[in-house]
Scaffold this motif. Structure first.
Motif, short mmCIF file in Angstrom:
data_model
loop_
_atom_site.label_atom_id
_atom_site.label_comp_id
_atom_site.label_asym_id
_atom_site.label_seq_id
_atom_site.Cartn_x
_atom_site.Cartn_y
_atom_site.Cartn_z
N THR A 85 -3.29 13.22 17.98
CA THR A 85 -4.25 13.48 17.59
C THR A 85 -4.95 12.37 17.33
N GLY A 86 -4.57 11.20 17.60
CA GLY A 86 -4.76 9.69 16.72
C GLY A 86 -5.03 9.48 15.69
N GLU A 87 -3.51 9.88 15.09
CA GLU A 87 -3.27 9.20 13.45
C GLU A 87 -2.36 8.33 13.67
N VAL A 88 -1.92 8.15 14.51
CA VAL A 88 -1.16 7.14 14.67
C VAL A 88 -1.56 5.87 15.62
N SER A 89 -2.26 4.92 15.55
CA SER A 89 -2.75 3.85 16.88
C SER A 89 -1.20 2.89 17.23
N GLN A 90 -1.29 3.08 18.62
CA GLN A 90 -0.21 2.11 19.30
C GLN A 90 -0.11 0.84 18.52
N GLU A 91 -1.62 -0.10 18.47
CA GLU A 91 -1.93 -1.27 17.82
C GLU A 91 -1.14 -1.41 17.09
N SER A 92 -0.13 -0.32 15.87
CA SER A 92 0.34 -1.05 14.87
C SER A 92 2.57 -0.68 15.10
N ALA A 93 2.53 -0.21 16.27
CA ALA A 93 3.74 -1.04 16.36
C ALA A 93 4.30 -2.52 16.01
N ILE A 94 5.26 -1.63 15.48
CA ILE A 94 6.66 -3.95 15.11
C ILE A 94 7.08 -3.86 16.55
N ASP A 95 7.22 -5.21 16.89
CA ASP A 95 7.40 -5.91 17.65
C ASP A 95 8.88 -6.57 17.70
N LEU A 96 9.92 -6.24 18.38
CA LEU A 96 11.28 -6.83 17.19
C LEU A 96 11.53 -7.85 18.41
N PHE A 97 11.21 -7.96 19.67
CA PHE A 97 11.49 -9.65 19.97
C PHE A 97 13.20 -9.38 20.67
N GLN A 98 13.48 -7.67 21.18
CA GLN A 98 14.90 -7.43 21.42
C GLN A 98 14.61 -6.28 22.52
N ARG A 99 14.27 -7.36 23.47
CA ARG A 99 14.55 -6.67 24.74
C ARG A 99 13.38 -5.27 24.56
N ALA A 100 12.12 -6.20 23.99
CA ALA A 100 11.25 -5.44 23.91
C ALA A 100 11.07 -3.97 23.34
N LYS A 101 11.87 -4.16 22.73
CA LYS A 101 12.46 -3.24 21.41
C LYS A 101 11.32 -3.07 20.57
N ARG A 102 11.01 -2.01 20.00
CA ARG A 102 9.70 -1.86 19.33
C ARG A 102 9.63 -0.30 18.50
N VAL A 103 8.94 -0.90 16.82
CA VAL A 103 9.29 0.81 15.63
C VAL A 103 8.01 1.09 16.16
N GLN A 104 7.45 2.22 16.05
CA GLN A 104 5.81 2.73 15.74
C GLN A 104 6.24 3.39 14.78
N PRO A 105 5.57 3.58 13.69
CA PRO A 105 5.50 4.49 13.08
C PRO A 105 4.92 5.25 13.08
N LYS A 106 4.96 6.33 12.68
CA LYS A 106 4.53 7.78 13.40
C LYS A 106 4.19 8.61 12.08
N THR A 107 3.66 8.44 11.12
CA THR A 107 2.51 9.41 10.38
C THR A 107 1.21 8.26 10.17
N LYS A 108 0.35 9.03 9.49
CA LYS A 108 -0.95 7.93 9.00
C LYS A 108 -0.54 6.69 7.77
N GLY A 109 1.04 7.62 7.22
CA GLY A 109 1.02 7.16 5.90
C GLY A 109 2.01 5.67 6.42
N GLN A 110 2.88 5.74 7.01
CA GLN A 110 3.58 4.86 7.55
C GLN A 110 2.59 3.78 8.26
N GLU A 111 1.62 3.98 8.68
CA GLU A 111 0.00 3.17 9.67
C GLU A 111 0.46 2.01 8.72
N GLU A 112 -0.34 2.76 7.49
CA GLU A 112 -0.88 2.14 6.17
C GLU A 112 -0.12 1.26 5.59
N TYR A 113 0.94 1.14 5.56
CA TYR A 113 2.60 0.95 5.34
C TYR A 113 2.26 -0.34 5.70
#
Length: 316
Positions: A85-113
């Motif tokens: 739905t375009g609510e969350v962009s992939q660019e907002s993902a948080i790279d943990l540099f741990q075996r390519a692990k990333r944390v992705q905000p799942k809602t628009k509010g989380q992305e804004e946070y």
């Protein structure tokens, strides 16, 4: 009205896609504005052409996930919906540099946070249980450490009793406060290997400590998180915020509806949000029930209490 049919392999396939009590079905329907029906061995979508196209993409992706494992998780459905739905962009993902692990905000509010943390040195985040306040802050702290933006992470919680007395718990003071600090350690260990967390803590690169232990310190080049901040007094909050040194970033999280302070004691979180609202470099993000990404029931539980209890504090 245009329709589109998506074949199902079995009734089990339909149950996995629809979720418990059709929870996933309602989420998809509400997000896209589609009518979704089960007819025989197929899902039938009714709506406009663009909605049908997105609905087909969502169901096919969820079908692939469900068939591989036999079930779906709430967070998987939220992630697929947010992306479609375009609510969350992939660019907002948080790279943990741990075996390519990333944390992705799942809602628009989380992305804004997440974006607020990236662009401000002091961020207040309020919201109900399960909306990702602490988890995303810890992820951003790990990211900053791995990118060498900061040299240390300090995770802090007030040791406020919620119906139980510390004095009746077994062990020394460290053992007594450990239950209060455990949620922060759990979040850290979800992102990094246990041995890595252990090495960081032994080297004082990561500290997890009660709020009272912050007095008298100045923390430079440090990512500092104060969790459960609704349980601080105004005096404690002032003490905490003034620990901030050069090159540091602070994230303060709390649920304004769940204070464990004595009656008539004002929350330091509410006080700080009001006092510091006009200062450049400070911002406040308010997450809501729509941002809850724990078990489906958590959202319903929070809503049930919100409907029957008076709100505390002003919405900002």
């Amino acid at each position: 009205m245009p329709t589109l049919s998506i074949p199902l392999v079995s009734q089990e396939d339909a149950r996995a896609l629809f979720g418990a009590q059709d929870a996933y079905l309602r989420q998809i329907r509400d997000a896209l504005g589609l009518n979704v029906l089960l007819r025989g061995e197929a899902i039938v979508l009714e709506g406009d052409e663009p909605q049908l196209t997105r609905g087909k993409e969502i169901f096919e992706e969820l079908q692939g996930l469900a068939r591989r494992k036999g079930y779906l998780k709430d967070e998987e459905v939220a992630r697929v919906l947010g992306r479609a739905t375009g609510e969350v962009s992939q660019e907002s993902a948080i790279d943990l540099f741990q075996r390519a692990k990333r944390v992705q905000p799942k809602t628009k509010g989380q992305e804004e946070y997440v974006e607020a943390i990236r662009s401000h040195d002091l961020v207040f985040c309020t919201g109900p249980a399960g909306c990702g306040k602490t988890y995303l802050a810890v992820a951003m702290a790990v990211n900053a450490l791995r990118k060498e933006i900061v040299r240390r992470i300090v995770l802090v919680r007030p040791a406020v009793e919620a119906g139980e007395r510390l004095g009746f718990l077994p062990g020394d003071m460290i053992a007594k406060v450990n239950p209060f600090l455990r949620p922060l350690l759990d979040a850290m260990q979800e992102m990094l290997d246990f041995e890595q967390v252990k090495r960081y803590m032994e080297a004082d690169i990561v500290e997890i400590l009660p709020l009272a232990f912050m007095r008298g310190r100045t923390l430079n080049d440090t990512f500092i998180i104060l969790d459960e901040a609704q349980n601080t007094t105004a005096t404690q909050m002032k003490m905490f915020l003034t620990r901030m040194g050069q090159g540091s970033k602070i994230v303060v999280t709390g649920d304004r509806t769940q204070t464990d302070l004595p009656p008539q004691t004002a929350s330091g979180l509410d006080d700080a949000i009001q006092r510091l609202a006009e200062i450049e470099g400070v911002t406040t993000v308010e997450l809501t029930g729509r941002d809850i990404v724990r078990h489906r029931l958590v959202r319903e539980i929070v809503k049930a209490y919100d409907d029957t209890e008076p709100k505390r504090g002003k919405r900002r």
